[in-house]
Design an enzyme around this catalytic site. Structure first.
Site, PDB file in Angstrom:
ATOM      1  CE1 TYR A 143      47.455  10.827 -16.704  1.00 27.37           C
ATOM      2  CE2 TYR A 143      48.463   9.679 -15.122  1.00 27.37           C
ATOM      3  CZ  TYR A 143      47.353  10.138 -15.695  1.00 27.37           C
ATOM      4  OH  TYR A 143      46.339   9.974 -15.010  1.00 27.37           O
ATOM      5  CE  LYS A 194      36.050   3.966 -23.714  1.00 27.50           C
ATOM      6  NZ  LYS A 194      34.713   3.240 -23.746  1.00 27.50           N
ATOM      7  CG  ASP A 226      33.774   2.353 -20.747  1.00 24.97           C
ATOM      8  OD1 ASP A 226      34.196   1.237 -21.168  1.00 24.97           O
ATOM      9  OD2 ASP A 226      32.910   2.977 -21.359  1.00 24.97           O
ATOM     10  CG  ASP A 250      46.145   7.929 -11.878  1.00 23.14           C
ATOM     11  OD1 ASP A 250      45.955   7.619 -10.746  1.00 23.14           O
ATOM     12  OD2 ASP A 250      46.482   9.159 -12.291  1.00 23.14           O
ATOM     13  CG  ASP A 254      43.818   6.416  -7.122  1.00 23.81           C
ATOM     14  OD1 ASP A 254      44.595   5.648  -6.649  1.00 23.81           O
ATOM     15  OD2 ASP A 254      43.805   7.597  -7.553  1.00 23.81           O
TER      16      ASP A 254
END
Length: 369
Positions: A143, A194, A226, A250, A254
């Site tokens: 970001y 990752k 993942d 993020d 959520d």
């Protein structure tokens, strides 16, 4: 506690104003009965600041935030301001607070209250007793990395670019928060990245592994992000504390949020680094948005805001007993069957925002004796 501990309240827009009012009720009760005094200032942020000052956050309010021991934030945004240019959108006020205060560690608990087990979309046996803390790096990664932007190539094709980049110091400081929290909980930390396909993930895993030498009492595991997403819906109770980067944090936070059944129940804390006196800048906010469709109707759920207030008591002022009092009162209120519309269930009693806030404070009074 001396009254010179400073809190800045930024209610913001929509239901942020209504849920913040319930924190004021709790604060007033604590001041009168527990000697818990603060200097409380209030400012405008988001759409409210745009209406009053033409910007989503003024320099004066930013200075107040920097001078405060903690910031309590409501919510910002709404369709009224959707057409504004990117730099003027209400959300830019929150982003500036995070950036200028250098709030690099975002703490997102995912806690399933016993009374709300059936509100989750997962089977009760999967989520009952769930208590996870996700630590998301908040000021680096995808970001904020550069280069970034949208460009037009020589052949006329357009290309969007974002850069995923981390330094050792950025990784170590957020991982340290994760280890410290794990020490105070069940001493288990899972680091998610990752490393199988991203060099920044390789560095992340290496640096977290090195830091583990300072926290040998914590069991450290690594997991690809993942797979962590899959495991959160398969067997979420395997996790205690998860530490991860900005982008994966993020998404994972959520996902974990919805295990609990309602965004209206979820608090968060964003922390900076401690200074030489042990003081760290911090901002506390509910995960939910401004919900303009129900704003002003006295039907919003104030519990995430009150739980954020409890996190403030714990992490900014070391008032563990008071933080637990708020949390226990919320448990007791829900056990009585009181529900705002977002968590309403058959056989329960529907209450307003104001009624829920008063009920929690009444339970605090009972528990405090």
């Amino acid at each position: 506690m001396a009254a010179n501990r400073r809190i800045l309240m930024l209610p913001g827009d929509g239901i942020g104003i209504e849920v913040m009012n319930q924190v004021r009720v709790a604060l007033d009760w604590m001041a009168k009965t527990r000697g818990l005094g603060f200097d409380v200032n209030e400012g405008k942020v988001g759409g409210a600041a745009l209406e009053a000052h033409g910007v989503p956050l003024t320099d004066e309010t930013m200075a107040d935030a920097m001078a405060s021991d903690a910031v309590l934030f409501g919510a910002v945004g709404g369709p009224k301001w959707d057409s504004l240019p990117f730099e003027k959108k209400p959300e830019r006020g929150l982003l500036r607070l995070r950036k200028d205060m250098d709030l690099f560690a975002n703490l997102r608990p995912a806690l399933v209250f016993d009374a709300l087990v059936d509100a989750s979309t997962l089977k009760p046996e999967i989520v009952r007793g769930l208590d996870i803390m996700i630590v998301r790096e908040l000021t680096g990664g995808m970001y904020f990395g550069k280069p970034r932007g949208v460009e037009t190539l020589a052949n006329g094709e357009r290309r969007g670019v974002n850069t995923h980049v981390y330094t050792t110091s950025e990784i170590v400081r957020v991982a340290r928060v994760g280890f410290e929290l794990a020490l105070k909980r069940n001493k288990r930390l899972c680091s998610a990245e990752k490393a199988n396909v991203m060099e920044a993930g390789v560095l992340w895993r290496e640096e977290v592994t090195k830091l583990h030498a300072e926290y040998k009492d914590v069991a450290l595991t690594h997991m690809y992000a993942d797979n962590a997403a899959m495991q959160l819906v398969r067997n979420p109770k395997q996790f205690d504390v998860i530490v991860t980067d900005n982008l994966f944090g993020d998404m994972l936070s959520d996902e974990a949020a919805m295990l609990t059944g309602s965004l209206g129940m979820l608090p968060s804390a964003s922390l900076g680094a401690p200074d030489s006196h042990g003081r760290r800048r911090a901002l506390y906010e509910p995960v939910h948005g401004s919900a303009p469709d129900i704003a002003g109707k006295d039907m919003a759920n104030p519990l995430a805001m009150l739980l954020s207030f409890a996190m403030m008591l714990r992490y900014s002022f070391d008032r563990e007993e008071d933080a637990q009092l708020v949390e226990r009162a919320i448990h007791a209120t829900l056990a009585r069957g009181l529900r705002t519309p977002d968590i309403m269930q058959p056989g329960m009693t529907k209450v307003s925002t104001t009624e829920m806030g008063k009920a929690v404070v009444a339970e605090m009074a009972k528990l405090a004796g």
